[in-house]
Design a protein around this motif. Sequence first.
Motif, PDB file in Angstrom:
ATOM      1  N   VAL A   7       0.839  -1.201   0.000  1.00  0.00           N
ATOM      2  CA  VAL A   7       0.000   0.000   0.000  1.00  0.00           C
ATOM      3  C   VAL A   7       0.874   1.250   0.000  1.00  0.00           C
ATOM      4  CG1 VAL A   7      -1.948  -1.104   1.164  1.00  0.00           C
ATOM      5  CG2 VAL A   7      -0.195   0.010   2.523  1.00  0.00           C
ATOM      6  N   CYS A   8       0.271   2.341  -0.422  1.00  0.00           N
ATOM      7  CA  CYS A   8       0.974   3.619  -0.487  1.00  0.00           C
ATOM      8  C   CYS A   8       0.860   4.370   0.821  1.00  0.00           C
ATOM      9  CB  CYS A   8       0.400   4.470  -1.610  1.00  0.00           C
ATOM     10  SG  CYS A   8       0.713   3.749  -3.221  1.00  0.00           S
ATOM     11  N   VAL A  27       5.886   3.260  -0.369  1.00  0.00           N
ATOM     12  CA  VAL A  27       5.044   2.067  -0.406  1.00  0.00           C
ATOM     13  C   VAL A  27       5.530   1.133   0.703  1.00  0.00           C
ATOM     14  CG1 VAL A  27       6.450   0.945  -2.194  1.00  0.00           C
ATOM     15  CG2 VAL A  27       4.101   0.235  -1.877  1.00  0.00           C
ATOM     16  N   CYS A  33       8.570   5.182  -3.649  1.00  0.00           N
ATOM     17  CA  CYS A  33       7.898   4.748  -4.871  1.00  0.00           C
ATOM     18  C   CYS A  33       8.872   4.645  -6.042  1.00  0.00           C
ATOM     19  CB  CYS A  33       6.774   5.722  -5.235  1.00  0.00           C
ATOM     20  SG  CYS A  33       5.219   5.359  -4.420  1.00  0.00           S
ATOM     21  N   PRO A  86       1.747  -0.685  -6.217  1.00  0.00           N
ATOM     22  CA  PRO A  86       0.491   0.075  -6.166  1.00  0.00           C
ATOM     23  C   PRO A  86       0.421   1.149  -7.249  1.00  0.00           C
ATOM     24  CG  PRO A  86       1.531  -0.015  -3.999  1.00  0.00           C
ATOM     25  CD  PRO A  86       2.506  -0.576  -4.977  1.00  0.00           C
ATOM     26  N   CYS A 109      -0.419   4.217  -7.133  1.00  0.00           N
ATOM     27  CA  CYS A 109       0.106   5.543  -6.786  1.00  0.00           C
ATOM     28  C   CYS A 109       1.583   5.672  -7.141  1.00  0.00           C
ATOM     29  CB  CYS A 109      -0.103   5.828  -5.301  1.00  0.00           C
ATOM     30  SG  CYS A 109       0.808   4.714  -4.210  1.00  0.00           S
ATOM     31  N   GLY A 114      -3.894  -1.096 -10.740  1.00  0.00           N
ATOM     32  CA  GLY A 114      -3.336  -1.269  -9.407  1.00  0.00           C
ATOM     33  C   GLY A 114      -1.932  -1.808  -9.426  1.00  0.00           C
TER      34      GLY A 114
END
Length: 172
Positions: free
Chosen positions: A93-94, A100, A114, A125, A127, A135
């Motif tokens: 998850v971000c 992440v 990231c 993810p 983001c 995703g």
Amino acid sequence: MLFLASFVLLASACSDGDLCAQAPRCDDSEAINCETGCTVGPCSTGPTVQECNEGTSCTVIPGDREDARFYRSRAVCAKSLSACDPAAAPPPVCEGERFVTGCSAYRRDIRVPCSQAGLYFAQVPACCRGGAADGGADAGTADGGSDAGTPDAGTGDGGIPDAGGTRADAGR
């Protein structure tokens, strides 16, 4: 004069020098790695230094010699030193738009920028990928379009455009 020359030589040997030659390693609370090339994104090339904070500690994790993508040893900012199973863990998850967290392919619960997520997670993810709708299930390897099967890690720099700007908290 000989003393001065010896001192200069010794001082230069102890300086930061070539981080790529020293990676992977932990230097106090910093994880130091170096990537010479990227096959998936997001990933940026060259040396990276990540401050291990937010409840993480630096440790060097050996790579899996049987895995063509995650074979290299890496210095990571681990949330826990206990092993985890990425196949059984929830997807990463971000934390905002810059980091992440999750159970990585290196079998540790980690926190990474990231800009380097493709080096640690099989599933990145959205983001971290510039808002990809799927995703990140393919971690940047193919998007099913006309370039299916080719990396979409961004430009030749290994994906920096996908990861946003470079700030001190996202690896240097």
